[in-house]
Design a protein around this motif. Structure first.
Motif, mmCIF file in Angstrom:
data_model
loop_
_atom_site.group_PDB
_atom_site.id
_atom_site.type_symbol
_atom_site.label_atom_id
_atom_site.label_comp_id
_atom_site.label_asym_id
_atom_site.label_seq_id
_atom_site.Cartn_x
_atom_site.Cartn_y
_atom_site.Cartn_z
ATOM 1 N N THR A 1 55.865 48.589 67.183
ATOM 2 C CA THR A 1 56.371 47.547 66.412
ATOM 3 C C THR A 1 55.232 46.467 65.910
ATOM 4 O O THR A 1 55.133 46.200 64.721
ATOM 5 C CB THR A 1 57.527 46.722 66.978
ATOM 6 O OG1 THR A 1 58.618 47.664 67.297
ATOM 7 C CG2 THR A 1 58.006 45.542 65.980
ATOM 8 N N ASP B 1 66.384 44.262 65.690
ATOM 9 C CA ASP B 1 65.377 45.451 65.133
ATOM 10 C C ASP B 1 65.275 45.179 63.562
ATOM 11 O O ASP B 1 64.076 45.228 62.837
ATOM 12 C CB ASP B 1 65.950 46.852 65.573
ATOM 13 C CG ASP B 1 65.895 47.062 66.783
ATOM 14 O OD1 ASP B 1 64.986 46.683 67.535
ATOM 15 O OD2 ASP B 1 66.305 48.141 67.303
ATOM 16 N N PHE C 1 61.491 44.518 61.651
ATOM 17 C CA PHE C 1 61.018 45.239 60.812
ATOM 18 C C PHE C 1 61.037 44.822 59.379
ATOM 19 O O PHE C 1 59.877 45.066 58.771
ATOM 20 C CB PHE C 1 62.300 46.657 60.598
ATOM 21 C CG PHE C 1 62.024 47.320 59.351
ATOM 22 C CD1 PHE C 1 61.128 48.483 59.410
ATOM 23 C CD2 PHE C 1 62.786 47.438 58.229
ATOM 24 C CE1 PHE C 1 60.819 49.201 58.411
ATOM 25 C CE2 PHE C 1 62.398 48.260 57.229
ATOM 26 C CZ PHE C 1 61.463 49.150 57.388
ATOM 27 N N ARG D 1 54.783 52.376 62.312
ATOM 28 C CA ARG D 1 55.835 51.623 62.612
ATOM 29 C C ARG D 1 56.856 53.023 63.169
ATOM 30 O O ARG D 1 57.442 52.562 64.380
ATOM 31 C CB ARG D 1 56.387 50.763 61.672
ATOM 32 C CG ARG D 1 57.806 50.447 62.059
ATOM 33 C CD ARG D 1 57.710 49.329 63.226
ATOM 34 N NE ARG D 1 58.860 48.899 63.675
ATOM 35 C CZ ARG D 1 59.918 49.466 64.090
ATOM 36 N NH1 ARG D 1 59.617 50.760 64.916
ATOM 37 N NH2 ARG D 1 61.123 48.992 64.722
ATOM 38 N N PRO E 1 55.092 40.559 67.856
ATOM 39 C CA PRO E 1 55.630 41.045 66.726
ATOM 40 C C PRO E 1 56.373 40.131 66.077
ATOM 41 O O PRO E 1 56.330 39.986 64.892
ATOM 42 C CB PRO E 1 56.564 42.161 67.264
ATOM 43 C CG PRO E 1 56.026 42.587 68.474
ATOM 44 C CD PRO E 1 55.668 41.249 69.160
#
Length: 569
Positions: A504, A396, A400, A441, A242
């Motif tokens: 993710t 996070d 994101f 997501r 990710p």
């Protein structure tokens, strides 16, 4: 907790350290300030910054307190491979910027923002889409740095988290407000030298004070098999992969990076980004190893919050003098990125909102632009302070935002190389990618059964897009196609049927693939091409008055006349 209590500084010491740091940076900013500030200098420092300052600024901007905290969190969560996955891929993404950056500067040598270039290339919708995503991203970045500062001050002093956030926010605003980007890059140089020196001293001291290397022998039993495996598939799928996708999107879509790209002297782009690659990787991986050490020691972060690992470890094992040095290091790291975010936000509002959409390029008043930039900094600081009270997980947030920007990567890059890409293709592809990314997501739609297979197929295409783009920058389109197709063929048997389990990663890859497929499909049959020489004539300095009249507004702008000779399919 007892060690933390005894390591706390008095209120007077903390105030003194903050005054020393922010007072010093303010004096630097004041010395380079101009009585009659220049709007273009406020945004890009004249497009002529030298190697030393530009490399230090790029390094300092990419190294922020949040990246240090997140690297340690990764080490604490995934074991020894965690900081490698975080720091190595982040470093390589800086390296991948420079070939694209050379092309961007070639077609837009005097631009201030990527969104400004998108206006010249496509029109208003793509400009505002890119500008809007950067406003959201920079506010989240600003907020996360204020969170890091608040946590640090609350743990090492009698002050509360909220008081710490206000102190950091006020200090950053103090030295950035007057000279904007010029203040940011010059103070970055001092900050990065201090940070690198501090890391070289602090990390080894904490390791040996905690009983290294014996701690790694006695604490091995605390690790799960995945945490003890350097080639952990869990660490790669949940952190490494990710982050590869996220930081590529950061590299292309982030205005703080683009601003430095437009500011550095054009012939120094390559050495600047190569140097920043090495500096970032060494520092962030080194600090992240504190999280690995905490894992082996069985260290429990204060309040169970993984954002507290680094300040807690420092308070536990550093003597007062080095703890003060650590304090300055973290404050410098978060400040160097927070001032970049403020400079980025101000340039977006100055160039993209006021300069292009309110006053218009030819009527924009440089004095008004400066006022807009400074008001933006104040409002952005207030907004970030308000949201910092939420104390969200920094790692996070980073992943994101990076995944969100993944929807923009292919349309943006294609717009610099492929003359067939239209404004409609750009906008539609990004919106389509976001429409698929968000449900995947956040698991708004169950991904079992047929829909899960669809997500996996799109994610596999995303793997090919990411690797293909990386290769394209260095080796061209033919090599990119070969690598992209090979990546899809090799990964498909392993990924289809299981990749959707990693929300993710799959969400990020889906954003890449959908935007690429839609943008390509809407552009490939388009007959008319775009003259890239128009971009340089449509962008440039605001302080030198109207630009060349022969460069018309972008043909895809809704209120713009079409250039003579334009044909339609």
């Amino acid at each position: 907790m007892e060690g933390l209590e005894t390591a706390r500084f008095s209120a007077l010491v903390v105030v003194g350290l903050l005054v020393l740091f922010y007072g010093g940076t303010f004096l630097i900013s004041a010395r380079i300030g101009k009585k009659e500030e220049n709007a273009d200098g406020y945004m890009t420092a004249g497009n002529n910054i030298g190697f030393g300052i530009s490399a230090a600024s790029m390094t300092a901007t990419w190294i922020w307190a949040s990246s240090m905290y997140a690297s340690a969190t990764s080490g604490y969560t995934y074991g020894i491979s965690g900081p490698i996955h975080y720091g190595l891929w982040g470093a390589l993404m800086i390296l991948f910027i420079y070939p694209f950056g050379k092309r961007i500067r070639q077609v837009a040598p005097k631009a201030h923002t990527l969104a400004e270039v998108m206006y010249a290339r496509h029109g208003r919708s793509s400009q505002l889409m890119l500008a809007g995503s950067n406003i959201v991203g920079s506010l989240i970045s600003l907020m996360s740095n204020f969170i890091a500062g608040g946590v640090l001050i609350s743990m090492l002093s009698p002050f509360t988290f909220t008081q710490g956030v206000f102190a950091v926010a006020a200090g950053v605003l103090l030295y950035t407000l007057w000279s904007g980007f010029r203040a940011s890059v010059l103070t970055d140089f001092v900050q990065v030298v201090a940070m690198l020196g501090a890391v070289a001293v602090i990390v080894p001291v904490i390791f040996f004070a905690a009983g290294f290397p014996a701690a790694f022998e006695t604490g091995a039993e605390r690790l799960t098999p995945e945490q003890g495996d350097f080639f952990s598939s869990t660490a790669f799928m949940e952190q490494g992969a990710p982050y590869i996708a996220a930081v590529l999107a950061y590299a292309i879509g982030n205005q703080t990076i683009a601003q430095r790209l437009f500011a550095v002297r054009q012939d120094l782009i390559k050495p600047t980004f190569v140097t920043a690659t090495v500096g970032y990787g060494a520092m962030v991986i080194g600090v992240g190893m504190l999280g690995v050490l905490a894992l082996y020691l069985g260290y429990e972060p204060t309040g169970g919050d993984v954002n507290n690992i680094i300040p807690g470890m420092a308070a536990e094992y550093l003597p007062p003098v080095l703890l003060a040095l650590f304090f300055i290091m973290i404050v410098g790291a978060l400040s160097s990125t927070a001032d970049s975010d403020l400079a980025a936000l101000s340039s977006i509002m100055m160039a993209d909102v006021y300069g292009q959409n309110v006053a218009g390029k030819e009527k924009a008043n440089p004095r008004t632009m400066l006022l807009v930039g400074r008001i933006t900094m104040v409002l952005a600081t207030a907004t970030a302070v308000a949201f910092a009270s939420l104390q969200l997980n920094i790692l996070d947030l980073l992943v994101f935002v990076g995944a969100l920007w993944g929807a923009l990567v292919f349309p943006v890059l294609a717009s610099f190389y492929w003359d067939k890409v239209s404004g409609k293709a750009f906008t539609t592809s990004v919106l389509a990618a976001l429409a698929v990314f968000l449900p995947v997501r956040f698991s708004w739609i169950p991904v079992d059964g047929a829909f899960g297979i669809v997500v996996d197929v799109l994610a596999v295409l995303g793997v090919g897009v990411v690797l293909g783009l990386m290769v394209f920058g260095f080796f061209g389109v033919r090599a990119a196609k070969v690598v992209g197709v090979a990546a899809v063929v090799v990964s498909a048997p392993f990924a289809v049927g299981s990749l959707h389990e990693y929300a993710t990663l799959s969400g990020s890859l889906v954003a890449y693939s959908v935007s690429t497929v839609v943008c390509w499909a809407m552009s490939v049959r388009r007959r008319e091409g775009f003259d890239f020489s128009l971009i340089a004539r449509r962008t440039g300095d605001f302080d030198q008055g109207p630009q060349a009249a022969e460069a018309p507004a972008p043909p895809d702008a809704p209120d713009a006349p079409e250039p003579a000779g334009t044909t339609h399919p």
